[in-house]
Design a protein around this motif. Structure first.
Motif, PDB file in Angstrom:
ATOM      1  N   THR A   1     -43.897  51.636  79.218  1.00  0.00           N
ATOM      2  CA  THR A   1     -45.317  51.760  79.401  1.00  0.00           C
ATOM      3  C   THR A   1     -45.593  51.983  80.884  1.00  0.00           C
ATOM      4  OG1 THR A   1     -47.425  50.720  78.851  1.00  0.00           O
ATOM      5  CG2 THR A   1     -45.745  49.309  79.781  1.00  0.00           C
TER       6      THR A   1
ATOM      7  N   ARG B   1     -39.450  56.191  64.178  1.00  0.00           N
ATOM      8  CA  ARG B   1     -40.797  55.641  64.396  1.00  0.00           C
ATOM      9  C   ARG B   1     -40.761  54.343  65.206  1.00  0.00           C
ATOM     10  NH1 ARG B   1     -40.978  57.838  59.360  1.00  0.00           N
ATOM     11  NH2 ARG B   1     -40.481  55.887  58.293  1.00  0.00           N
ATOM     12  N   CYS B   2     -40.028  54.336  66.250  1.00  0.00           N
ATOM     13  CA  CYS B   2     -40.019  53.205  67.173  1.00  0.00           C
ATOM     14  C   CYS B   2     -41.138  53.426  68.179  1.00  0.00           C
ATOM     15  CB  CYS B   2     -38.685  53.116  67.899  1.00  0.00           C
ATOM     16  SG  CYS B   2     -37.274  52.921  66.803  1.00  0.00           S
ATOM     17  N   THR B   3     -42.075  52.517  68.198  1.00  0.00           N
ATOM     18  CA  THR B   3     -43.257  52.693  69.038  1.00  0.00           C
ATOM     19  C   THR B   3     -43.508  51.443  69.860  1.00  0.00           C
ATOM     20  OG1 THR B   3     -44.911  51.765  67.536  1.00  0.00           O
ATOM     21  CG2 THR B   3     -44.217  54.037  67.124  1.00  0.00           C
ATOM     22  N   MET B   4     -44.564  51.489  70.657  1.00  0.00           N
ATOM     23  CA  MET B   4     -44.975  50.341  71.447  1.00  0.00           C
ATOM     24  C   MET B   4     -45.910  49.415  70.659  1.00  0.00           C
ATOM     25  SD  MET B   4     -43.630  50.462  74.518  1.00  0.00           S
ATOM     26  CE  MET B   4     -42.990  51.595  75.767  1.00  0.00           C
ATOM     27  N   ILE B   5     -46.058  49.681  69.375  1.00  0.00           N
ATOM     28  CA  ILE B   5     -46.921  48.860  68.534  1.00  0.00           C
ATOM     29  C   ILE B   5     -46.090  47.770  67.875  1.00  0.00           C
ATOM     30  CG2 ILE B   5     -48.492  48.867  66.553  1.00  0.00           C
ATOM     31  CD1 ILE B   5     -49.014  51.825  67.188  1.00  0.00           C
TER      32      ILE B   5
ATOM     33  N   SER C   1     -44.390  47.797  64.388  1.00  0.00           N
ATOM     34  CA  SER C   1     -43.230  48.652  64.139  1.00  0.00           C
ATOM     35  C   SER C   1     -41.947  47.852  64.003  1.00  0.00           C
ATOM     36  CB  SER C   1     -43.061  49.653  65.287  1.00  0.00           C
ATOM     37  OG  SER C   1     -44.176  50.501  65.415  1.00  0.00           O
TER      38      SER C   1
END
Length: 125
Positions: free
Chosen positions: A61, A104-108, A111
């Motif tokens: 980020t 689909r590895c995300t910062m959410i 996940s």
């Protein structure tokens, strides 16, 4: 059952460095991603770094880019977060998380299906 155990949190002064570790046990997936999240008091948990285990690609980020480095040692089943030039706004509980697929590895945070208990980082000015 897969377990993640963080360590390394401490209190430091601004400008200092810390290295967090996350021990991974009983994780048999070969293609997966792992991430570091943090949660400051009164704020939502935010993702700060992701690494794809099979290829080593990492993303950050904006708030930590250039200061933090995520890495993993698959042979030792460890995930790390090297934090340099720490700021008071980096204060929070830090968590490692794993997703049992590298898609689909995300910062959410939703996940990820496996979480550690967290380690506290406090940065004073």
């Amino acid at each position: 059952q897969v377990q993640l155990v963080e360590s390394g949190g401490a209190s430091v002064q601004a400008g200092g460095s810390l290295s967090l570790s996350c021990r991974v046990s009983r994780f048999t997936s070969r293609d997966y991603c792992m991430a570091w999240f943090r949660q400051a008091p009164g704020k939502e948990r935010e993702g700060i770094a992701i690494i794809w285990a099979s290829i080593g690609t990492d993303v950050y980020t904006e708030a930590v880019k250039g200061r933090f480095t995520i890495s993993r040692d698959s042979a030792k089943n460890m995930l790390y977060l090297q934090m340099n030039s720490l700021k008071p706004e980096d204060t929070g509980m830090y968590y490692c998380a794993a997703r049992s697929t590298d898609l689909r590895c995300t910062m959410i945070d939703t996940s990820y299906d496996i979480w550690g208990q967290g380690t506290q980082v406090t940065v004073s000015s």
